[in-house]
Design an enzyme around this catalytic site. Sequence first.
Site, PDB file in Angstrom:
ATOM      1  N   GLN A 123       0.836  -1.201   0.000  1.00  0.00           N
ATOM      2  CA  GLN A 123       0.000   0.000   0.000  1.00  0.00           C
ATOM      3  C   GLN A 123       0.870   1.250   0.000  1.00  0.00           C
ATOM      4  OE1 GLN A 123      -2.634  -2.096   3.321  1.00  0.00           O
ATOM      5  NE2 GLN A 123      -3.304   0.019   3.046  1.00  0.00           N
TER       6      GLN A 123
ATOM      7  N   PHE B 128      -5.979  -3.995   3.321  1.00  0.00           N
ATOM      8  CA  PHE B 128      -6.704  -3.803   4.576  1.00  0.00           C
ATOM      9  C   PHE B 128      -5.826  -3.236   5.684  1.00  0.00           C
ATOM     10  CE2 PHE B 128      -8.778  -7.363   2.282  1.00  0.00           C
ATOM     11  CZ  PHE B 128      -9.942  -6.706   1.951  1.00  0.00           C
TER      12      PHE B 128
ATOM     13  N   GLU C 195       0.501  -1.668   4.657  1.00  0.00           N
ATOM     14  CA  GLU C 195       0.891  -0.259   4.742  1.00  0.00           C
ATOM     15  C   GLU C 195       2.377  -0.161   5.107  1.00  0.00           C
ATOM     16  OE1 GLU C 195      -1.735   2.411   6.933  1.00  0.00           O
ATOM     17  OE2 GLU C 195      -0.112   3.819   7.232  1.00  0.00           O
TER      18      GLU C 195
ATOM     19  N   ARG D  45      -5.210   7.185  16.937  1.00  0.00           N
ATOM     20  CA  ARG D  45      -6.567   7.141  16.381  1.00  0.00           C
ATOM     21  C   ARG D  45      -7.535   6.502  17.376  1.00  0.00           C
ATOM     22  NH1 ARG D  45      -9.244   8.245  11.522  1.00  0.00           N
ATOM     23  NH2 ARG D  45      -7.426   8.692  10.243  1.00  0.00           N
TER      24      ARG D  45
ATOM     25  N   ARG E 299      -7.915  -1.804   8.804  1.00  0.00           N
ATOM     26  CA  ARG E 299      -9.170  -1.079   8.573  1.00  0.00           C
ATOM     27  C   ARG E 299      -9.795  -0.521   9.868  1.00  0.00           C
ATOM     28  NH1 ARG E 299     -13.199  -3.697   4.132  1.00  0.00           N
ATOM     29  NH2 ARG E 299     -14.084  -1.788   3.302  1.00  0.00           N
TER      30      ARG E 299
ATOM     31  N   PHE F 190      -7.952   1.308  11.953  1.00  0.00           N
ATOM     32  CA  PHE F 190      -6.680   1.854  12.452  1.00  0.00           C
ATOM     33  C   PHE F 190      -6.757   2.298  13.918  1.00  0.00           C
ATOM     34  CE2 PHE F 190      -2.944   4.783  12.116  1.00  0.00           C
ATOM     35  CZ  PHE F 190      -2.097   3.989  11.372  1.00  0.00           C
TER      36      PHE F 190
ATOM     37  N   THR G 130      -3.934  10.960  10.622  1.00  0.00           N
ATOM     38  CA  THR G 130      -3.837  11.719  11.871  1.00  0.00           C
ATOM     39  C   THR G 130      -2.549  12.539  11.918  1.00  0.00           C
ATOM     40  OG1 THR G 130      -2.919   9.769  12.961  1.00  0.00           O
ATOM     41  CG2 THR G 130      -5.286  10.117  13.142  1.00  0.00           C
TER      42      THR G 130
ATOM     43  N   ALA H 120      -5.978   5.277   5.391  1.00  0.00           N
ATOM     44  CA  ALA H 120      -6.765   6.302   6.088  1.00  0.00           C
ATOM     45  C   ALA H 120      -8.038   6.663   5.317  1.00  0.00           C
ATOM     46  CB  ALA H 120      -5.917   7.543   6.372  1.00  0.00           C
TER      47      ALA H 120
ATOM     48  N   GLU I 131     -12.969   2.744   5.391  1.00  0.00           N
ATOM     49  CA  GLU I 131     -12.913   2.132   6.720  1.00  0.00           C
ATOM     50  C   GLU I 131     -14.203   2.204   7.540  1.00  0.00           C
ATOM     51  OE1 GLU I 131      -9.266   4.544   7.186  1.00  0.00           O
ATOM     52  OE2 GLU I 131      -8.626   2.922   8.498  1.00  0.00           O
TER      53      GLU I 131
HETATM   54  N1  MTE Z   1     -11.304  -2.652   0.099  1.00  0.00           N
HETATM   55  C1  MTE Z   1     -10.734  -3.675  -0.571  1.00  0.00           C
HETATM   56  N2  MTE Z   1     -11.444  -4.326  -1.504  1.00  0.00           N
HETATM   57  N3  MTE Z   1      -9.452  -4.069  -0.304  1.00  0.00           N
HETATM   58  C2  MTE Z   1      -8.709  -3.454   0.660  1.00  0.00           C
HETATM   59  O1  MTE Z   1      -7.548  -3.823   0.886  1.00  0.00           O
HETATM   60  N4  MTE Z   1      -8.620  -1.683   2.376  1.00  0.00           N
HETATM   61  C3  MTE Z   1      -9.406  -0.856   3.295  1.00  0.00           C
HETATM   62  C4  MTE Z   1     -10.472  -0.077   2.528  1.00  0.00           C
HETATM   63  N5  MTE Z   1     -11.209  -0.951   1.671  1.00  0.00           N
HETATM   64  C5  MTE Z   1      -9.290  -2.363   1.389  1.00  0.00           C
HETATM   65  C6  MTE Z   1     -10.615  -1.985   1.045  1.00  0.00           C
HETATM   66  C7  MTE Z   1      -8.585   0.098   4.039  1.00  0.00           C
HETATM   67  S1  MTE Z   1      -7.791  -0.427   5.429  1.00  0.00           S
HETATM   68  C8  MTE Z   1      -8.474   1.404   3.657  1.00  0.00           C
HETATM   69  S2  MTE Z   1      -7.585   2.511   4.564  1.00  0.00           S
HETATM   70  C9  MTE Z   1      -9.098   1.898   2.431  1.00  0.00           C
HETATM   71  O2  MTE Z   1      -9.810   0.893   1.739  1.00  0.00           O
HETATM   72  C10 MTE Z   1      -7.986   2.455   1.547  1.00  0.00           C
HETATM   73  O3  MTE Z   1      -8.447   2.880   0.334  1.00  0.00           O
HETATM   74  P1  MTE Z   1      -9.130   4.315   0.107  1.00  0.00           P
HETATM   75  O4  MTE Z   1      -8.294   5.309   0.833  1.00  0.00           O
HETATM   76  O5  MTE Z   1      -9.129   4.474  -1.340  1.00  0.00           O
HETATM   77  O6  MTE Z   1     -10.492   4.210   0.713  1.00  0.00           O
HETATM   78  N1  HPA Z   2      -4.666   6.075   9.115  1.00  0.00           N
HETATM   79  C1  HPA Z   2      -4.149   5.088   8.397  1.00  0.00           C
HETATM   80  N2  HPA Z   2      -2.878   4.916   8.203  1.00  0.00           N
HETATM   81  C2  HPA Z   2      -2.046   5.793   8.763  1.00  0.00           C
HETATM   82  C3  HPA Z   2      -2.524   6.847   9.534  1.00  0.00           C
HETATM   83  C4  HPA Z   2      -3.911   7.000   9.714  1.00  0.00           C
HETATM   84  O1  HPA Z   2      -4.402   7.913  10.377  1.00  0.00           O
HETATM   85  N3  HPA Z   2      -1.461   7.529   9.974  1.00  0.00           N
HETATM   86  C5  HPA Z   2      -0.394   6.892   9.483  1.00  0.00           C
HETATM   87  N4  HPA Z   2      -0.739   5.847   8.751  1.00  0.00           N
HETATM   88 MO1  MOS Z   3      -6.197   1.379   6.137  1.00  0.00          MO
HETATM   89  S1  MOS Z   3      -5.947   0.519   7.967  1.00  0.00           S
HETATM   90  O1  MOS Z   3      -5.742   2.975   6.728  1.00  0.00           O
HETATM   91  O2  MOS Z   3      -4.802   0.805   5.320  1.00  0.00           O
END
Ligand code: MTE
Ligand code: HPA
Ligand code: MOS
Length: 767
Positions: A191, A222, A226, A304, A336, A338, A433, A502, A705
């Site tokens: 990620q 998920f 990261e 968080r 997800r 966090f 954050t 995030a 999330e």
């Molecule tokens: N959805 C799918 N299909 N696969 C993933 O790995 N990760 C989740 C969420 N939805 C995820 C997902 C997490 S932890 C986050 S932070 C957000 O998607 C990240 O993507 P976005 O910032 O585009 O929402």
């Molecule tokens: N959310 C998700 N990932 C992160 C964050 C947060 O607030 N800060 C650093 N990594």
């Molecule tokens: Mo999502 S836990 O911020 O990759």
Amino acid sequence: MNNIDARTHVRGASVYLDDIPLINGTLFGAAFGSPVAHGRVNSLDVAAAAQMPGVVRVFTYKDITGENQIGGIIPDEPLFAEQETHFCGMPLAFVVATSVDAARAAVKKIQADITPLPVITDPREAQAKGELIIPPRTFRLGDTANAWQQCAHIFEGRADTNGQEHLYIETQGAYAVPQENEVIRIYSSTQGPTAVQRAVSKALGLPMHQLDVEVTRLGGGFGGKEDQANTWAALCALAAHHLKKPVKYALHRMEDIAMTGKRHPYSSDFKIGLDADLKIIAYEVTFYQNAGAAADLSPAVLERTLFHCTNSYFIPHVTATAYSCRTHLPPNTAFRGFGGPQGMFVIEAAIAKAATALGVPASAIQQQNLHHTGDTFPYGQLAQSEAPACWQKAEELYDAAAIRQSIHDFNVANTLYKKGMAFMPVCFGISFTKTLMNQARALVHVYTDGSVSISTGAVEMGQGVNTKILQVAARAFSIPPERIRIQPTSTFRIANTSPSAASATADLNGKATWMACQAIMERLKQVAAEALQTDTAAITLQDEQVFVHGKASGWDWKKLLMAAYVKRVNLSEHAHYATPGIHFDTSREKGHPFAYHVYGAAIVEVTVDCLRGTYTIDAVKVVHDYGASMNPAIDQGQMEGGIVQGIGWMTMEEVIYDAEGRLRSNALSTYKVPDIYAVPKTIQLQALDTRQDNLAIFRSKAVGEPPLMYGIGAWFALRDAILAFHPAADIPFSAPMTPEKVLMALYSKNGTPAPHAKTVDHLAVDK
Ligand code: MTE
Ligand code: HPA
Ligand code: MOS
């Protein structure tokens, strides 16, 4: 618009790490992880492994050309263990061989002589021994110490939530390919391409401009990728750097489950005080976060938890303290939500405890304490609240009173089955954050044939971010989606990226894309204005046609581009976006950290089989604040996936480490995740239409999330059903609520005996 990956996904043509065609001469790696969680390494014998057929070389910390360090926030995580091991699975050696099988066979021949040292797996024990990752943090609002006097009712308790395995379908992995002049291209299932680039740069001692990290997409992250993709990328890059050969390592499922960190388990103490009208006056909470053996992202996750410790409620007096506790588990990491879900579970537990003791439904306390616009969060930001609106709409739309009545009627009529329900409001802050991470860049090229290429820092992991970014460009240029391609994410095209996390990826990278497209559009309009002898304000583009004062000019997109090119106008743009207006002062723990909040309310209904302790999730009915969704189909997918993932965490997924710090739930036979039978029988989603101005891309609020936290309602609905069977049941606030725990609670001997227990025993014997 459909998800642009749908076609290749269903045809099996989408490219993941393991689908990348191999370059001739590619070697294969496999890591040897410590069998001992905490120990002194007396010796590591790799001689036998090195002699195995096909083995090219075995790497240890001695081969590191830079620093033996991959810690992101705090430099406390060696890539290879040296004199001490800190968790089971911590890499001690990396075997590289001519085939995957040869590498794995050789790993089995490695002998480590390790003297075990005391192992800590419990965060409270770690805290008591002073084993902290960072000093504790406390968020304060009002003055809890003096507020207790105003309270008619005070309740105290403890709440525990367990970890969660990410179980992304694609396991972790990397493929490092040396290029000329010591450049290494690294394909990584990450990620955070920049996080990988930085970690490899440090471990290898190479400048970042020699490290091209490229990501086409992930089979899920998920949060688990990261920071934790760094290890495998660093191992492969190190070997590739030494051997001048491509090196690949795609982890087996059991390696992945055993060697990587998970959602942080938390143990928490709470104290809640209410006045005679059920207004929550004061809340004190102490969180013990099980960080594992190294910091990883734990300090940010901890933060968080504090930000979300009051969920959707306004509480005038709050003291929230959090400890990040160092244990001997694999470093726990982003997942997800966090840390948010862990904080929310505790306030919901406190409210549930108060409600049961006072003989009122939890929803009565929940609803009247929802925060309103202008209320302050414990961290100083003022709420722009949709919490009461979501709740009210859910109550009316789904007829909560009727649900409650039918559950009551069912429970009066049935002895062996009991139904329960719970409301679960959610309020989630959008932005990293850490303020500095809220920045992104986009590189947009328009080619002379009319096609458009877009690069950003966003990583597609199934959440649909590439589709959303494509929609941004299509709208900005008013051209059809087929003209636009989103390129693989690459650190050579886009630098210094924040991870895709995030929930803010589409907001940050989408806004940068919009800005880049707008800059190109301005130049194109100038070209058109000159050619059509008018001013730029008169020019509009719509569906590839150029209009002057709303009238078709005969010029189209391609003609305009060609004219611009001939005039030597720049058809490319690199734009930078940084979220405005956000700040946070950690010395006072006050500020305005979030661009905005996402709200929602869910009603969760369950049925418990009171003979077996098994249960079904009957319905999850949600009113969710999407803002103005730019892609309802993708957002629906995020909602359904998040809800099921949250229910899994709260009910059936049970991460178990033994006292020696060894993971016992290390396969899908021992770690149960929701399947088609476990998902709710029905999920109903309704949008709360909010059109207020906000910092979301096209006012389409982040959705990644927040839905996970609706799953917390499943735990409390199960508790409700258990209490219908045995009103004095002893139900520790301990998640997950597995069928075993349900059964123990149903027949717990605490307080008055279960009124139905006798009947059930009798029936069971009769059968
Ligand atoms: N959805 C799918 N299909 N696969 C993933 O790995 N990760 C989740 C969420 N939805 C995820 C997902 C997490 S932890 C986050 S932070 C957000 O998607 C990240 O993507 P976005 O910032 O585009 O929402
Ligand atoms: N959310 C998700 N990932 C992160 C964050 C947060 O607030 N800060 C650093 N990594
Ligand atoms: Mo999502 S836990 O911020 O990759």
